[in-house]
Design an enzyme around this catalytic site. Structure first.
Site, PDB file in Angstrom:
ATOM      1  N   ASN A  42       0.864  -1.206   0.012  1.00 21.72           N
ATOM      2  CA  ASN A  42      -0.021  -0.176  -0.002  1.00 21.72           C
ATOM      3  C   ASN A  42       1.173   1.100   0.083  1.00 21.72           C
ATOM      4  OD1 ASN A  42       0.783  -0.842   2.616  1.00 21.72           O
ATOM      5  ND2 ASN A  42      -1.128   0.327   3.458  1.00 21.72           N
ATOM      6  N   GLU A  44       0.411   5.144   0.714  1.00 17.53           N
ATOM      7  CA  GLU A  44      -0.515   6.375   1.057  1.00 17.53           C
ATOM      8  C   GLU A  44      -0.228   7.575   0.728  1.00 17.53           C
ATOM      9  OE1 GLU A  44      -0.934   5.470   5.412  1.00 17.53           O
ATOM     10  OE2 GLU A  44      -2.123   3.550   4.765  1.00 17.53           O
ATOM     11  N   CYS A  53      -3.927   0.643  -2.670  1.00 19.43           N
ATOM     12  CA  CYS A  53      -3.886  -0.502  -2.002  1.00 19.43           C
ATOM     13  C   CYS A  53      -2.857  -1.539  -2.520  1.00 19.43           C
ATOM     14  CB  CYS A  53      -5.211  -1.554  -1.883  1.00 19.43           C
ATOM     15  SG  CYS A  53      -6.474  -0.496  -1.231  1.00 19.43           S
ATOM     16  N   GLU A  55      -3.104  -4.551  -3.041  1.00 20.08           N
ATOM     17  CA  GLU A  55      -3.465  -5.581  -4.293  1.00 20.08           C
ATOM     18  C   GLU A  55      -3.441  -4.931  -5.584  1.00 20.08           C
ATOM     19  OE1 GLU A  55      -4.974  -4.641  -1.371  1.00 20.08           O
ATOM     20  OE2 GLU A  55      -6.147  -6.291  -0.595  1.00 20.08           O
ATOM     21  N   CYS A  86     -10.636  -4.460  -0.408  1.00 22.60           N
ATOM     22  CA  CYS A  86     -11.465  -3.821  -0.274  1.00 22.60           C
ATOM     23  C   CYS A  86     -12.366  -3.709  -1.595  1.00 22.60           C
ATOM     24  CB  CYS A  86     -10.949  -2.133  -0.303  1.00 22.60           C
ATOM     25  SG  CYS A  86     -10.195  -1.500  -1.659  1.00 22.60           S
ATOM     26  N   CYS A  89     -10.437  -2.845  -4.918  1.00 26.33           N
ATOM     27  CA  CYS A  89      -9.705  -3.995  -5.332  1.00 26.33           C
ATOM     28  C   CYS A  89     -10.167  -5.053  -6.074  1.00 26.33           C
ATOM     29  CB  CYS A  89      -8.655  -4.130  -4.285  1.00 26.33           C
ATOM     30  SG  CYS A  89      -7.527  -3.206  -3.759  1.00 26.33           S
TER      31      CYS A  89
HETATM   32  N1  THU Z   1      -5.409  -1.514   2.380  1.00 22.13           N
HETATM   33  C1  THU Z   1      -4.693  -2.439   1.558  1.00 22.13           C
HETATM   34  O1  THU Z   1      -3.458  -2.182   1.086  1.00 22.13           O
HETATM   35  N2  THU Z   1      -5.568  -3.570   1.003  1.00 22.13           N
HETATM   36  C2  THU Z   1      -6.441  -4.214   1.766  1.00 22.13           C
HETATM   37  O2  THU Z   1      -6.695  -5.294   1.587  1.00 22.13           O
HETATM   38  C3  THU Z   1      -7.024  -3.272   2.973  1.00 22.13           C
HETATM   39  C4  THU Z   1      -6.731  -1.969   3.100  1.00 22.13           C
HETATM   40  C5  THU Z   1      -4.547  -0.480   2.643  1.00 22.13           C
HETATM   41  C6  THU Z   1      -5.198   1.148   2.393  1.00 22.13           C
HETATM   42  C7  THU Z   1      -4.553   1.854   3.421  1.00 22.13           C
HETATM   43  O3  THU Z   1      -3.437   2.373   3.148  1.00 22.13           O
HETATM   44  C8  THU Z   1      -4.599   1.084   4.515  1.00 22.13           C
HETATM   45  O4  THU Z   1      -4.550  -0.296   4.430  1.00 22.13           O
HETATM   46  C9  THU Z   1      -5.569   1.427   5.666  1.00 22.13           C
HETATM   47  O5  THU Z   1      -6.827   1.295   5.107  1.00 22.13           O
END
Ligand code: THU
Length: 131
Positions: A42, A44, A53, A55, A86, A89
């Protein structure tokens, strides 16, 4: 490749996560039909909505490198909660993977496996494409 190896690759990928806002690191490892693995973490942003994300990072990396057919994905997180992908994804996975595509999700010291069809029934789809 064994599922446990794919899970390990997902844990390795989360080491590169950029998650200073949530402090929730996520890694994904996507197994292609030719046996290659593309991973992602991920990423951010201070403008939270721009976050990508793990994925989608993994899928976009694989597509960018010419891969189109996938066998499975593993997802791991640095801590609870269990990193179920999510909705965004799930839809991106559905662009390239069918309902039987396996999603392995690390939980506690093991993992659980669900299909994309279970995660996203009735996915929006234009039908046959080159994907
Ligand atoms: N996130 C992912 O990268 N994949 C997931 O399956 C769930 C959420 C990340 C997005 C964000 O950076 C952090 O987790 C919190 O939501």
């Amino acid at each position: 490749m064994e599922t446990k190896e794919l899970i390990s690759a997902a844990f390795q990928a989360l080491e590169n996560a950029h998650a200073p806002y949530s402090d929730y690191q996520v890694g994904a490892a996507l197994l292609c039909d030719d046996g290659t693995v593309y991973s992602g973490c991920n990423v951010e942003n201070a403008s939270y909505g721009l976050t990508n994300c793990a994925e989608r990072t993994a899928i976009f990396s694989a597509i960018s490198n010419g891969r189109k057919k996938f066998k499975a994905i593993a997802i791991a997180s640095s801590k609870a909660p269990t990193p179920f992908p999510c909705g965004a994804c799930r839809q991106v996975l559905a662009e390239f993977c069918g309902p039987d595509f396996e999603v392995h999700i690390a939980e506690n010291d093991g993992y659980k496996t669900v299909t994309l069809g279970e995660l996203l029934p009735h996915a929006f789809d234009f039908g046959e494409t080159d994907a």
